[in-house]
Design a protein around this motif. Structure first.
Motif, short mmCIF file in Angstrom:
data_model
loop_
_atom_site.label_atom_id
_atom_site.label_comp_id
_atom_site.label_asym_id
_atom_site.label_seq_id
_atom_site.Cartn_x
_atom_site.Cartn_y
_atom_site.Cartn_z
N HIS A 83 0.81 -1.42 -0.14
CA HIS A 83 0.04 -0.11 0.01
C HIS A 83 0.76 1.24 0.23
CE1 HIS A 83 -3.58 -2.78 0.69
NE2 HIS A 83 -2.88 -3.03 1.74
N TRP A 84 2.20 1.08 -0.12
CA TRP A 84 2.90 2.58 -0.37
C TRP A 84 2.44 3.30 -1.24
CZ3 TRP A 84 5.51 1.92 3.87
CH2 TRP A 84 6.07 1.14 4.44
N SER A 85 2.34 4.59 -1.05
CA SER A 85 1.72 5.66 -1.96
C SER A 85 2.68 6.12 -3.17
CB SER A 85 0.98 6.76 -1.25
OG SER A 85 2.03 7.51 -0.75
N ARG A 86 4.01 6.10 -2.59
CA ARG A 86 5.13 6.51 -3.41
C ARG A 86 6.26 5.78 -3.49
NH1 ARG A 86 4.05 11.59 -5.06
NH2 ARG A 86 6.13 11.75 -5.92
N LEU A 87 7.06 5.81 -4.54
CA LEU A 87 8.21 4.85 -4.79
C LEU A 87 9.19 5.25 -3.13
CD1 LEU A 87 9.97 3.00 -6.07
CD2 LEU A 87 10.99 4.81 -7.01
N PHE A 88 9.30 6.44 -2.73
CA PHE A 88 9.86 6.76 -1.40
C PHE A 88 8.83 7.34 -0.49
CE2 PHE A 88 13.18 7.07 -4.60
CZ PHE A 88 14.38 6.88 -3.70
N ALA A 89 8.36 6.32 0.28
CA ALA A 89 6.92 6.76 1.13
C ALA A 89 7.31 7.77 2.13
CB ALA A 89 6.64 5.50 1.95
N PRO A 90 6.24 8.62 2.25
CA PRO A 90 6.29 9.69 3.65
C PRO A 90 6.40 9.17 4.77
CG PRO A 90 4.09 9.53 2.50
CD PRO A 90 5.00 8.81 1.79
N GLY A 91 6.88 9.76 5.74
CA GLY A 91 7.00 9.36 7.22
C GLY A 91 5.96 8.74 7.93
N GLU A 92 4.90 9.31 7.28
CA GLU A 92 3.40 8.81 8.29
C GLU A 92 3.16 7.46 7.67
OE1 GLU A 92 1.95 11.98 4.88
OE2 GLU A 92 3.56 11.53 6.58
N GLU A 93 3.72 6.95 6.70
CA GLU A 93 3.36 5.67 6.03
C GLU A 93 3.93 4.71 6.56
OE1 GLU A 93 2.76 5.20 1.99
OE2 GLU A 93 1.71 6.97 1.63
N LEU A 94 5.21 5.13 7.11
CA LEU A 94 6.21 4.27 7.77
C LEU A 94 5.70 3.96 9.16
CD1 LEU A 94 8.86 2.88 6.61
CD2 LEU A 94 8.04 5.22 5.22
N LYS A 95 5.12 5.05 9.76
CA LYS A 95 4.76 4.73 11.21
C LYS A 95 3.44 4.04 11.24
CE LYS A 95 3.26 6.16 15.53
NZ LYS A 95 3.87 5.44 16.43
N ARG A 96 2.71 4.16 10.15
CA ARG A 96 1.24 3.29 10.07
C ARG A 96 1.70 1.70 9.75
NH1 ARG A 96 -1.06 7.53 7.07
NH2 ARG A 96 -0.58 6.65 5.00
N TYR A 97 2.64 1.63 8.81
CA TYR A 97 3.40 0.18 8.81
C TYR A 97 3.80 -0.37 10.01
CZ TYR A 97 6.26 -3.65 6.88
OH TYR A 97 6.95 -4.70 6.69
N ALA A 98 4.57 0.20 10.77
CA ALA A 98 5.14 -0.30 12.16
C ALA A 98 3.91 -0.52 13.03
CB ALA A 98 5.77 1.06 12.84
N GLU A 99 2.81 0.21 12.93
CA GLU A 99 1.70 0.00 13.89
C GLU A 99 0.99 -1.38 13.37
OE1 GLU A 99 -0.56 3.38 13.19
OE2 GLU A 99 0.45 4.66 14.96
N HIS A 100 1.04 -1.51 11.95
CA HIS A 100 0.25 -2.89 11.47
C HIS A 100 1.03 -4.01 11.84
CE1 HIS A 100 -0.68 -5.76 8.19
NE2 HIS A 100 0.64 -5.67 8.13
N VAL A 101 2.41 -3.82 11.61
CA VAL A 101 3.35 -4.95 11.81
C VAL A 101 3.13 -5.45 13.56
CG1 VAL A 101 5.85 -5.72 12.69
CG2 VAL A 101 4.98 -4.69 10.28
#
Length: 508
Positions: free
Chosen positions: A70-88
């Protein structure tokens, strides 16, 4: 005694979560994950500055066993990394083991377990894992008068949402964080002065939105995303790693990377004097390079100024250099992190016979077998260790360490043991091998790095942060290291036994 926990993991970033996932796979479910911040995510929770994004392709910056389609961009913005951490954390049921706002101040080995001082209590555990991150101790520059500045001071690691519209802003630092932040500051500040001590190698950033159709394809057919990940990793390995760790053999790759960055600078900055100031005088790879399409161009704007004279002092209303004084309203510190003074280790760790890890590292060189274990520290796994960082993606390092843990703990369990410790001889041989590779092959020894001022180098001038091998070699070593390199102690015994009986050629 029976410890309260199977393991205490210090740090709830991606490293700590990866270690916890592996421990649970190995049957250790009674875990305590301690985090000094108020939520999980490590870097991606603490850092919230404008422009924050991962600086390598998102497809490579995730666990290979838990791809994110679900990454929105090739270089994902920080808030998406935070959401990924919460998902994990949710998927692997890690939150129930986490305690937040708890600072660990010390840990001591006691016969067959660890005693960990966590906040105002002491907990005990069979194993101790430190995953405090490489970039977790913000550094404030030692500049005369900085405490007298009457305006707002913001460190990028403690960003406060602020309206800087019409403000006169100064930023100290031009590392990877500043490369992301400076273009954003220039959008609102009435005047922006950038104080640069060391320029940085910057290449074009192929940052594109990932079409929704492709994201759906990744979700439906995960092997497609795995293929993209392998391709991205291979390109990064060739461009950014081969010319650094294999500088002697692939010096041409290093030169091509420099030319690529120089061409990018030349396209965006026409002023030859400005280009000269923005061009590094050290070899590519001595300091972590980065990507940006906007950084260089920002300096061509009339309200943005690049200052390369050393700062003499800061007073109540401005910054003073040998060339003059600049009045400012806001001072931004993009001055990085203190790795080698306060981060290795991040708190006091006392091993067998009272050995102090921090003091021992500083007296005997920074070292850790395969970047994971240290002699004299039984049942201790240090994830942010010397010679551990492999490749550009931190997840390469994490997964190598998870593989090492799997082989080590499986061998220990098969012997009916509960204590492991790397032998001094194995550790010394590994250290000698790593130092030889650095000296014989890498840009750190053979290139021009004296002016880089890179956090890769410790206070002794040694580049002991990065593992000087390919990522393939790192993965292979994690899966196949000789089991006799460890001593194992049976349950109920406090004396080390002879090496194990398993054939070290057979992966466990």
């Amino acid at each position: 005694m029976t410890p309260q926990y199977d393991a205490v993991v210090v740090g709830a970033g991606f490293g700590g979560m990866g270690a916890a996932i592996e421990l649970k796979r190995l049957g250790h479910h009674n875990l305590l994950i301690l985090e000094r911040e108020d939520d999980l995510g490590g870097t991606w929770h603490v850092n919230r500055y404008p422009g924050l994004a991962v600086d390598i392709p998102s497809s490579t910056y995730s666990y290979s066993f838990e791809p994110n389609p679900h990454w929105s961009r090739l270089f994902a913005p920080g808030e998406e990394l935070k959401r990924y951490a919460e998902h994990v954390a949710h998927k692997y049921d890690l939150r129930r083991s986490m305690r937040f706002c708890v600072a660990v101040t010390g840990a001591t080995w006691k016969d067959d377990h660890w005693e960990v001082v966590a906040g105002d209590e002491t907990v005990t555990a069979r194993y101790l894992v430190t995953a405090t991150g490489f970039l977790s101790q913000p550094k404030t520059p030692d500049i005369a008068g900085i405490e007298s500045f009457a305006g707002k001071v913001i460190h990028t690691a403690a960003w406060e949402p602020s309206d800087l519209t019409g403000k006169r802003v100064a930023i100290i630092g031009t590392g990877a964080t500043a490369v992301q932040l400076i273009p954003e500051l220039a959008k609102t500040a009435s005047d922006l002065t950038v104080y640069q001590r060391t320029p940085i190698w910057v290449s074009p950033k192929p940052d594109y939105p990932i079409p929704l159709a492709l994201r759906k394809l990744f979700a439906r057919l995960p092997f497609v995303q795995r293929t993209v990940r392998r391709l991205g990793s291979s390109i990064l390995e060739l461009m950014m790693i081969s010319g650094v760790v294999h500088y002697r053999q692939l010096r041409v790759a290093n030169r091509l990377a420099e030319r690529w960055c120089r061409a990018h600078l030349h396209r965006q900055v026409r002023d030859p004097e400005l280009r000269r100031k923005l061009t590094p005088d050290y070899s590519f790879g001595c300091k972590r390079p980065t990507f940006s399409n906007d950084y260089f161009r920002t300096f061509t704007q009339p309200h943005v100024h690049l200052e390369t004279s050393a700062i003499e002092r800061i007073d109540a209303s401005g910054v003073v250099t040998a060339d003059g004084r600049t009045e400012i309203d806001v001072l931004v510190l993009a001055t990085g992190f203190n790795l080698w003074d306060t981060n290795f280790p991040a708190f006091e760790v006392i091993g067998r016979d009272g050995r102090n890890l921090g003091a021992w590292w500083r007296q005997n060189r920074f070292q850790a077998y395969e970047g994971v274990t240290v002699p004299g520290f039984p049942n201790y796994l240090s994830l942010n260790s010397p010679y551990s960082y492999s490749g550009l993606s931190y997840f390469t390092t994490i997964e190598c360490q998870m593989t090492h843990m799997r082989r080590l703990f499986t061998a220990m369990h098969s012997r009916g043991a509960s204590v492991f410790e790397i032998t001094q001889r194995a550790n010394d041989e590994f250290l000698d091998r790593m130092r030889t590779k650095v000296a014989q092959n890498s840009v750190f020894s053979l290139g021009q790095c004296s002016t880089a001022r890179s956090y890769y180098f410790n206070q002794h001038g040694e580049a002991t942060l990065l593992r000087p091998t390919s990522t393939i070699s790192a993965h292979r070593a994690a899966a196949r290291f000789p089991l006799e390199h460890y001593d194992f102690t049976p349950r109920g015994s406090t004396q080390a036994v002879v090496e194990g009986l398993l054939d070290d050629a057979q992966p466990v």
